[in-house]
Design an enzyme around this catalytic site. Structure first.
Site, PDB file in Angstrom:
ATOM      1  CD  GLU A 184      -3.035  -1.117   2.196  1.00  0.00           C
ATOM      2  OE1 GLU A 184      -2.815  -0.426   3.210  1.00  0.00           O
ATOM      3  OE2 GLU A 184      -4.055  -1.820   2.060  1.00  0.00           O
ATOM      4  CD  GLU A 268      -4.785  -5.603   2.934  1.00  0.00           C
ATOM      5  OE1 GLU A 268      -3.559  -5.632   2.715  1.00  0.00           O
ATOM      6  OE2 GLU A 268      -5.326  -4.873   3.784  1.00  0.00           O
TER       7      GLU A 268
END
Length: 792
Positions: A184, A268
């Site tokens: 991320e 995810e």
């Protein structure tokens, strides 16, 4: 209500799924009928599998300390075919000594060139998963990195570190199929290109690179950069069906990414409660393919095997918060996952013409169909999580697919329960390749020609508190490993040979410099013990190996993100002799309650420090001498912890927790609300199991005489209980026989009563002041309707 046994549709009699409406019900909504032709000559994208993530910060940590029998049961439910989730992908964190949500996972290389493949628990977890399912695929991703790699993640040193991690996996007989970049934190094109080149040179050419990002920007760049496109095998995006905890009623696609003709993954997803998150989970899988062509779904996290006062304490497929008791719970998300994984495998092919929205309207639910590589077996998965009425699906099987018996399994995801989860509800023999099903709202259904499915029968033991006194001299723990029950929040606390002339084993903080972080910094510390401990003394021998400060934690309870936002009392002791007693809280504020100086402790010498909490009196001692006392009543229960201020490689030994003395019997009295004049009340002072725990005018009657005892709140010999061990917002609170369950344990922090199982606060719904309003649990928000004062 009565059970409908048979439904005649066309020429086929089948067992209907669910219950018929009672005769007195309101008129039914217009019937919805969907015709699905599952044609083996048709195709779509290749299915890559369903998985989950161990990582993103310590969420599997406590599993490694579970008793062997319960640990095996949990692992079977997660990985073993025909038992539970039957996961097809396990994504694990490449540890970096830094907190990445619920703790820090240790690096295999705290200092450049010094590799220890035995640290942590991820390789062991991978080995156990492979033993149960040899076909499982592994995926490695870093959230941070040890500090020696440089000031940023995107360095050659980090690539070399990842290769060292791959070498450790290889030495354990583990093959890693996929690698990502920095979780991320975007993507760095030259770094990915160098990673590909290095992997090829070092013997890992078969490892596929996932451009793992929060959006589709990597695919956009790949479309304009052929060199980058050539090194990326898969494009992964996070939460394409909504942010953390999103509803997943629709998913965001990207035509540029789809046009690259490479696998697109929800690499995810999830971040939801093990039960209430089940509807969104199945929608993300089915609608993820329909809306965005996503061929893999990876849930965060695998399991909440973490202390219940940490964030996301019920998020995952299961929970396992008590290694000392062996207690665990199986979430509806696990059975929802099984509705896909036990009937498919990576390499199957989606059938686009047999996938869509029921009745052509997403409000009715969705369905996807897949076929096996041999072109014979098929599976159709249907979800009715947004439907409001029963509907009919008419199947036609064609194109060489099997017209033998089709097996129907179902899970009630809108109202989850063990009895209605993963139920083999019927078998159907098609007539002329056709059959029909009735679908009830709120379910996921799977119809498949495959066999071998099953539902595990192992059950959890009852929970109980970790008894005091408690101690650990670490001599029984493996060198290089993690100490029993000690969970790293930041840094890396590992068992090592004792220094400064002491024999045996000690715990040492091993990260010598600040790591490359994923979330904000804090001092290195680790937590252990029971969240319901109240009056006690925690002590430890300490060796300051460098100039600096060590610390003990007491009554550590709720933690917010980042990890420095920790409720606790601390005793800090410096090599100079300076000491302080502090209170830290979930805002990240440290308040000094007392401080002073004593003769210097020096370095490379052993000393004993202790922190005592008895009622509102907080006392610090060094080498048996009291150095200071403070008065504070904000935190009444919580764990212990050890730490260093910064990243010194100090050591700890003989951790001890002894119960307080002289406290006398607990005091009975009212629990008053933050809303003036209101108290927690046992409605009508009934002792019947299930009786309402409600809000009422404070009247000092027997119905309001609560006794705090061992982490529970008792009245008339019964306990305040969260109904059905629920963890979702709005779950009601009731009276029940005391059984030691985590749903009957409460910690006190910032004037809030936090459920030990749910991590959520006792809540007065809508801040109402109406007498008789039943209390519930809700995400802690600091409101007056969540503030409670216990009897003194």
């Amino acid at each position: 209500m009565r059970t409908r046994l048979w439904l005649v549709v066309l020429t086929v009699s089948t067992t209907a799924i669910g219950l018929s409406a009672p005769s007195w019900a309101a008129p039914a909504a217009p019937a919805v009928t969907t015709s699905i032709t599952v044609d083996g000559t048709q195709g779509g994208r290749t299915f890559d599998g369903i998985g989950a993530i161990s990582g993103g910060g310590g969420n599997s940590r406590l599993l490694s300390n579970y008793p062997a029998a319960q640990q095996s049961q949990i692992l079977d439910y997660l990985f073993k075919p025909g038992v539970g989730a039957d996961l097809q992908i396990l994504k694990v964190e490449i540890g970096g000594d830094t907190n990445s949500t619920d703790g820090a996972e240790p690096s295999v290389e705290h200092a450049a060139g010094v590799v220890n493949c035995n640290v942590g628990y991820e390789f062991s977890l991978m080995e156990q998963a492979k033993a149960r399912n040899p076909n499982i695929r592994f995926y490695g991703l870093a959230w941070g990195a040890p500090g020696w790699v440089g000031s940023t993640f995107w360095t050659t040193n980090t690539i070399n570190y990842i290769v060292d991690w791959l070498n450790c996996a290889k030495s354990d007989g583990l093959t890693v199929s996929y690698l990502g970049g920095w979780n991320e934190r975007g993507h760095n094109i030259p770094w990915y290109e160098q990673l590909r080149s290095t992997l090829n040179t070092d013997g890992y050419s078969a490892v596929r690179i996932v451009a793992d990002d929060t959006d589709y920007s990597a695919a956009t760049d790949a479309a304009n950069n052929s060199a980058f496109n050539n090194v990326v095998s898969i494009f992964g995006t996070h939460y394409p069906c909504g942010g953390d905890g999103g509803a997943a009623t629709s998913c965001t696609g990207n035509t540029t990414a789809e046009g690259l003709n490479k696998p697109l993954w929800a690499s995810e997803n999830g971040s939801q409660d093990q039960n209430s998150g089940a509807p969104a989970l199945i929608r993300s899988i089915t609608r993820g393919y329909l809306d965005a062509q996503l061929t893999s779904y990876i849930n965060w996290p695998l399991i909440a095997a973490l202390y219940p006062t940490l964030p996301f304490s019920t998020t995952g497929l299961m929970t396992a918060p008590q290694p000392w008791s062996g207690e665990y719970t199986i979430g509806a998300e696990l059975w929802t996952t099984a509705q896909v994984t036990q009937f498919t495998a990576p390499g199957w092919t989606f059938i686009d013409t047999a996938s869509g929205y029921l009745g052509g309207n997403r409000a009715n639910g969705s369905y996807v169909s897949l076929k096996s590589p041999n072109g014979t077996d098929y599976t159709s998965i249907m979800e009715t999580t947004t439907a409001t009425a029963a509907q009919t699906v008419n199947f036609t099987i064609a194109g060489g697919l099997s017209t033998a018996t089709a097996h129907v399994w179902s899970t009630n995801v809108n109202t989850p329960g063990l009895a209605t989860s993963f139920v083999h509800s019927q078998d159907i023999t098609p007539s002329g390749g056709r059959y029909s099903l009735t679908l009830q709202p709120g379910f996921v259904y799977t119809v498949s020609t495959t066999t071998g499915q099953g539902k595990g029968t192992a059950t959890s033991p009852a929970p109980h508190a970790l008894a005091l006194p408690y101690g650990d001299n670490f001599d029984s723990d493996a060198t290089g490993g993690e100490a029993t029950y000690l969970s790293d929040m930041q840094g890396a606390f590992e068992v090592q040979p004792c220094a400064a002339g002491r024999a045996g084993r000690c715990v040492q903080q091993m990260a010598p410099v600040k790591p490359v972080e994923w979330q904000d910094d804090s001092d290195a510390f680790a937590l252990a013990g029971d969240t319901t401990w109240a009056n006690y003394t925690v002590s430890s021998d300490v060796d300051l190996e460098q100039a600096g400060t060590v610390e003990l934690f007491g009554r550590a309870n709720s933690q917010s993100r980042p990890q420095s936002h920790q409720n606790a009392y601390l005793l800090r002791v410096s090599n100079t002799g300076a000491w302080s007693i502090l209170r830290s809280d979930t805002t990240g504020t440290h308040t000094t309650l007392a401080s002073g100086t004593r003769p210097a402790l020096g370095t490379n010498a052993w000393h004993t420090i202790a922190l005592t909490m008895q009622g509102s009196t907080i006392t610090g001692t060094i080498d048996g001498t009291t150095v200071g006392t403070a008065t504070d009543s904000l935190f009444q229960t919580g764990q212990v912890g050890i730490g260093v201020v910064g990243y010194q490689t100090d050591q700890f030994d003989n951790l001890s927790v002894t119960p307080g003395t002289g406290g006398g019997a607990p005091t009975a009295g009212p629990i008053t609300s933050g809303l003036a004049g209101k108290c927690v009340d046992n409605l009508n002072n009934s002792t019947t199991d299930g009786n309402k725990i409600d809000l009422w005018d404070c009247d000092n009657t027997a119905a309001q005489q609560w006794t705090p005892a061992n982490g529970s709140l008792q009245i008339d010999g019964k306990c305040m209980d969260v109904t059905g061990q629920g963890t979702a917002n709005g779950t009601l609170v009731e009276l029940w026989d005391c059984n030691g369950g985590a749903n009957q344990q409460w910690t006190v922090a910032n004037g809030e009563l936090v459920g030990a199982q749910s991590g959520k606060c006792l809540d007065d719904p809508g801040s109402t002041t109406t007498n008789g309003t039943q209390l519930e649990i809700w995400t802690c928000n600091g409101g007056a309707n969540q503030k409670w004062t216990l009897p003194a």
